[in-house]
Design an enzyme around this catalytic site. Structure first.
Site, mmCIF file in Angstrom:
data_model
loop_
_atom_site.group_PDB
_atom_site.id
_atom_site.type_symbol
_atom_site.label_atom_id
_atom_site.label_comp_id
_atom_site.label_asym_id
_atom_site.label_seq_id
_atom_site.Cartn_x
_atom_site.Cartn_y
_atom_site.Cartn_z
ATOM 1 N N ASP A 191 0.841 -1.192 0.000
ATOM 2 C CA ASP A 191 0.000 0.000 0.000
ATOM 3 C C ASP A 191 0.871 1.235 0.000
ATOM 4 O OD1 ASP A 191 -2.520 1.482 0.239
ATOM 5 O OD2 ASP A 191 -1.733 2.064 2.183
ATOM 6 N N GLU A 221 -1.709 -1.000 -5.743
ATOM 7 C CA GLU A 221 -2.911 -0.310 -6.172
ATOM 8 C C GLU A 221 -2.732 0.187 -7.601
ATOM 9 O OE1 GLU A 221 -3.460 3.949 -4.858
ATOM 10 O OE2 GLU A 221 -2.239 3.209 -3.233
ATOM 11 N N ASP A 264 -2.051 1.700 7.309
ATOM 12 C CA ASP A 264 -1.471 1.372 6.003
ATOM 13 C C ASP A 264 -1.277 -0.140 5.849
ATOM 14 O OD1 ASP A 264 -1.376 4.019 5.186
ATOM 15 O OD2 ASP A 264 0.556 4.362 6.167
#
Ligand SMILES: [Zn+2]
Length: 419
Positions: free
Chosen positions: A203, A287, A380
């Site tokens: 992340d 992502e 996170d």
């Protein structure tokens, strides 16, 4: 005031240094006839690039997707059928110009580079040749080598050092002084997958640079406090220095040197992190930046209160996003086919233990506390765990089997069928 200063820095030193391949450059020494043929290649590459740039400049949000690489390739085939002068040129040169443009647009969307602009005659003259083989380069004497360029033939270059092994492509450039160069690009060797079946989620953190679903927190190196203080001082000096003065040049050089050092440190960090990830994990979930950039503002990135925090956060964010774009690109180089881009929507609000989505679970930048099951931890890391789960699901679908028992090989298999 501070805010304006930071904008100055970003304008003067854009992060366009993401050199993906190790390059070695040689001085090319074409004959007059060859130079004319090389210029023709440049003209075609420029024409195709500018066509692509023009198409993308028509694009406005809400108008549907701009033609992508595949569609542009189809149009190029049509154009070559129609125009004899284009057909007379090298298809490789023209197609690679399109590919370069597609890459430049991807970097622009990843926010690591500026939007690609039109190429002008006399400036940015160059083209790229792929499918380059070992036999296409040879050494004639101690200081002279030759490289085979499609439709031009063998062109001599100054053999200033050994041509790297494993070069897959090269680029020919002409600088504004009319000198020709050839640069061989060596693609990094993909790193063998560990075949452990392990999936990791990464992340892009708010509080840290990146968080892994294993709980590791990674921080991209930045300037040290002393260096940062010096940089701010130099920026103030730059604002005061008269335009065109020697002093201004000196200050800019000093700022550039500081920035270059920081860039080198960040690049080094990206190389280490990506190599480690590619070695340790079979599948790496990250992502999808194109989606991430749109949803990020809605992800609840809480600004901590306090003076200067916002401005610092702004600068850090731009550094982070540049490093992040580079990190993903390098991961794809080192672990081809093993990087899975996932939609990051809700990954920061969903509890990685019970799966409940709760916009208020994120207590601060760093803390996550689920109000359903009571799970508490680093926000996170929680998001990274969600990314891991989504990536694992994609990996299963792509392979058509269970993650644990399914085949470790995702390459397409040749199936022989009786006719
Ligand atoms: Zn929960």
């Amino acid at each position: 005031m501070r805010d304006a200063e930071q904008r100055v820095v970003l304008r003067f030193f854009p992060m366009r240094d993401a050199k993906l391949f190790a390059m070695s450059r040689y001085r090319l020494q074409p004959t007059q006839v060859q130079a004319a043929a090389l210029l023709e290649h440049c003209r075609h590459a420029r024409f195709v690039w500018n066509l692509a740039a023009e198409q993308s400049s028509f694009w406005k949000p809400g108008r549907g997707p701009a033609p992508g690489f595949a569609e542009q390739c189809r149009q190029l085939t049509e154009a070559r059928a129609e125009y004899a002068w284009l057909r007379a040129g090298s298809a490789i040169v023209q197609q690679q110009a399109l590919k370069d443009f597609a890459r430049a647009m991807a970097q622009f969307f990843a926010r690591t580079h500026r939007k690609p602009t039109f190429r002008r005659r006399g400036q940015n003259e160059g083209f790229r040749i792929v499918a380059f083989k070992k036999e296409d380069v040879r050494r004639l004497s101690r200081n002279v080598g030759e490289v085979k360029i499609p439709k031009v033939g063998w062109v001599r270059f100054r053999w200033s050092r050994a041509v790297p092994d494993g070069a897959k492509s090269f680029r020919v450039n002409r600088d504004q002084l009319g000198r020709w160069f050839v640069a061989f690009a060596v693609a990094p060797e993909p790193i063998a997958r560990p075949c452990s079946g392990e999936v990791v989620g990464v992340d892009r953190g708010v509080a840290v640079s990146a968080a892994l679903s294993t709980g590791e927190l990674l921080r991209v190196p930045t300037l040290r406090a002393v260096e940062r203080a010096r940089l701010l001082k130099l920026i103030r000096q730059l604002a005061r220095a008269r335009k065109g003065s020697k002093r201004r040049d000196d200050v800019r050089t000093a700022i550039g040197r500081l920035r270059a050092g920081e860039t080198a440190r960040r690049k080094d960090w990206v190389e280490k992190v990506t190599t480690s990830l590619a070695r340790r994990f079979d599948v790496i979930g990250v992502e999808d930046l194109r989606i991430g950039n749109m949803t990020r503002s809605a992800r609840g990135t809480i600004e901590a209160p306090g003076r200067n925090v916002r401005q610092k956060a702004g600068l850090n964010r731009s550094i982070l996003s540049a490093s992040w774009g580079r990190l993903v690109m390098r991961l794809e180089d080192k672990a081809p086919g093993r990087v899975i881009k996932v939609n990051p929507a809700f990954t920061s609000q969903r509890c990685s233990v019970c799966g409940v989505v709760d916009g208020k679970a994120r207590e601060s930048q760093a803390a996550f506390r689920c109000r359903s099951c009571g799970h508490a931890g680093n926000a996170d890391v929680n998001a990274a765990k969600n990314i891991e789960v989504i990536a694992a699901g994609h990996a299963v679908n792509a392979r058509g089997g269970d993650r644990k028992t399914g085949p470790g090989n995702r390459e397409p298999q040749l199936v022989l069928r009786p006719v």
